[in-house]
Design a protein around this motif. Structure first.
Motif, mmCIF file in Angstrom:
data_model
loop_
_atom_site.group_PDB
_atom_site.id
_atom_site.type_symbol
_atom_site.label_atom_id
_atom_site.label_comp_id
_atom_site.label_asym_id
_atom_site.label_seq_id
_atom_site.Cartn_x
_atom_site.Cartn_y
_atom_site.Cartn_z
ATOM 1 N N ILE A 309 0.922 -1.218 -0.054
ATOM 2 C CA ILE A 309 0.091 -0.138 -0.169
ATOM 3 C C ILE A 309 1.012 1.136 0.166
ATOM 4 O O ILE A 309 0.797 2.059 -0.915
ATOM 5 C CB ILE A 309 -0.979 0.057 1.410
ATOM 6 N N ARG A 315 -4.280 -0.344 -3.697
ATOM 7 C CA ARG A 315 -5.482 -0.145 -2.924
ATOM 8 C C ARG A 315 -5.766 -1.132 -1.838
ATOM 9 O O ARG A 315 -5.800 -2.249 -1.987
ATOM 10 C CB ARG A 315 -6.585 -0.007 -3.720
ATOM 11 N N GLN A 332 -1.599 -3.637 -9.891
ATOM 12 C CA GLN A 332 -1.321 -2.215 -9.210
ATOM 13 C C GLN A 332 0.077 -2.171 -8.822
ATOM 14 O O GLN A 332 0.693 -1.255 -8.895
ATOM 15 C CB GLN A 332 -2.179 -2.102 -7.931
#
Ligand code: ATP
Ligand code: MG
Length: 424
Positions: A309, A315, A332
């Motif tokens: 994170i 996320r 991500q």
């Protein structure tokens, strides 16, 4: 086919402290010259065992390599064993003695008489200067053939082989070796049995061609050799190219990271890595190639969720919803590391390396690999076999391969059309 034998000496090779690496290296290097390594005998640091092993190797093969036991300590007995076996004297080689003196001086070490012993060679032997260490090697021509004596430390063994012995052997066999070059194919992403299943219907292996496979996590080396002559070797190579196509990442024995070095240099592109289950292994492998600073900008090992994170911008809600080992998280991570390092490419890994942590839905070996460029991101999921180190190796290899495929334009521009990734 000419044959050779190796006699490896050293108690540590028998007690399990050291893995014998010389047979593997020697076998493959000699194979390149059309010489077959047929036996490796390992003996301890014991004079009569060494004598006996070299004697029987010479009885069978006209070429014998003896490794280890050339240092200054009392357990280094190879010189004495060979002198006893051949009935020749040991003499001091002045050039080696001078080199030993200079080397000890350069490292501020006191020269002892036992250190000087390393300059002793079998009378009549050709001295092979050690490119990276102290003890010289020797080439001893005998009635039945030739004996090569090499130091035990792997770096010394390898450089002596490459700098002195292989050139001598190729010069000796002259044009013959050059006429039938062996074919080597490095393959990624297709397993050994799949390769065989694809090649067999094409009448593989053809008459007069030997095929050898050597598999490691995520890669298979195929090597062709044989007496069939250049034309049949080339025909066999063509069948391999047709059947395996883009799965072949090199036609010489190089690693995937070395292959990438070429691709990332021309046209120049940079890459950053975000590693979870590989724990930095990808960064290690990329930076094992000299000159990698031109294209590797850096990496983040993000093991804990918080690290994913905070350092990569993954996320929190996706972590909770899909889990750390999931498609959105891999994506991500790749996008996050790419933009944070401002690199052309971001490569990410997240998976369950085991032995614990698997579930029915995501068993041990489940891995997601992400690749992001400035516009798109691709994620592939895999199920890799084997132990924890195996899963890490597989993951590493397949991530580097994903980048290779992107660099070669082999990935679908639209990532949703990408069909890679599979059970292994
Ligand atoms: P040194 O001058 O270092 O004593 P040496 O020629 O006498 O060299 P050895 O004493 O037999 O060689 O081995 C030196 C080192 O090389 C040891 O650490 C040993 O474990 C390693 N070594 C020797 N033979 C092998 C082998 N076949 N495979 C891998 N490592 C080896
Ligand atoms: Mg030694």
């Amino acid at each position: 086919m000419e044959t050779a034998e190796l006699v490896s000496t050293g108690n540590e090779l028998l007690s399990g402290r050291t893995v014998n690496r010389h047979a593997r290296l020697l076998g493959s290097r000699l194979g390149d010259l059309g010489i077959r390594l047929v036996r490796d005998t390992t003996v301890g640091d014991d004079l009569s065992s060494i004598v006996e092993a070299v004697r029987s190797a010479l009885d069978r093969s006209g070429m014998v390599f003896v490794s280890g036991g050339l240092g200054p300590t009392p357990d280094d007995l190879t010189r004495d064993a060979l002198a006893a076996l051949l009935g020749r004297r040991l003499v001091t080689d002045p050039v080696s003695l001078q080199r030993i003196r200079e080397r000890y001086e350069a490292f501020n070490r006191r020269l002892t008489s036992s250190a000087e012993r390393q300059a002793c060679i079998i009378q009549g032997a050709a001295v092979l200067q050690n490119p990276v260490g102290v003890a010289p090697g020797q080439r001893i021509e005998v009635d039945r053939g030739v004996i090569f004596v090499l130091p035990g430390p792997p770096a010394e063994f390898e450089s002596m082989l490459d700098e002195h012995i292989l050139p001598w052997l190729s010069a000796r066999s002259g044009a013959e070796a050059a006429r039938t070059p062996p074919g080597i194919f490095m393959v990624c992403g297709v397993g050994e049995s799949d390769i065989v299943a694809r090649l067999e219907p094409r009448g593989f292996p053809p008459e007069g061609i030997d095929v050898a496979f050597c598999a490691a996590p995520g890669r298979v080396e195929i090597r062709l050799s044989g007496s069939g002559g250049t034309a049949s070797l080339q025909a066999a190579a063509q069948v391999i190219r047709e059947e395996l196509g883009e799965a072949i990442f090199a036609e010489e024995r190089i690693s995937m990271e070395a292959c990438l070095a070429g691709l990332l240099s021309d046209p120049p592109a940079t890459v950053a890595t975000a590693e979870s289950c590989t724990g930095g292994l990808i960064g290690h492998r990329i930076t094992s190639v000299a000159g990698s600073s031109r294209y590797y900008v850096g990496g983040i090992v993000a093991y804990a969720n918080e690290a994913k994170i905070k350092l990569l911008g993954v996320r929190a809600e996706d972590l909770n919803r899909y889990g750390a080992v999931s498609e959105p998280v891999a994506r991500q991570m790749a996008e996050g590391v790419r933009s944070r390092f401002d690199a052309e490419f971001g490569l990410s890994t997240t998976g369950i390396a085991g032995p614990d942590g698997g579930t029915v839905e995501k068993p041990v070996g489940t891995v997601f690999i992400g690749l992001a460029d400035r516009e798109h991101a691709w994620v592939r999921s895999f199920r890799f076999p084997g132990s924890r180190p195996n899963v890490k190796e597989w993951t590493c290899q397949m991530s580097l391969d994903l980048l290779r495929r992107r660099l070669l334009g082999l990935l679908a521009e639209d990532p949703s059309a990408d069909r890679g990734g599979a059970e292994r």
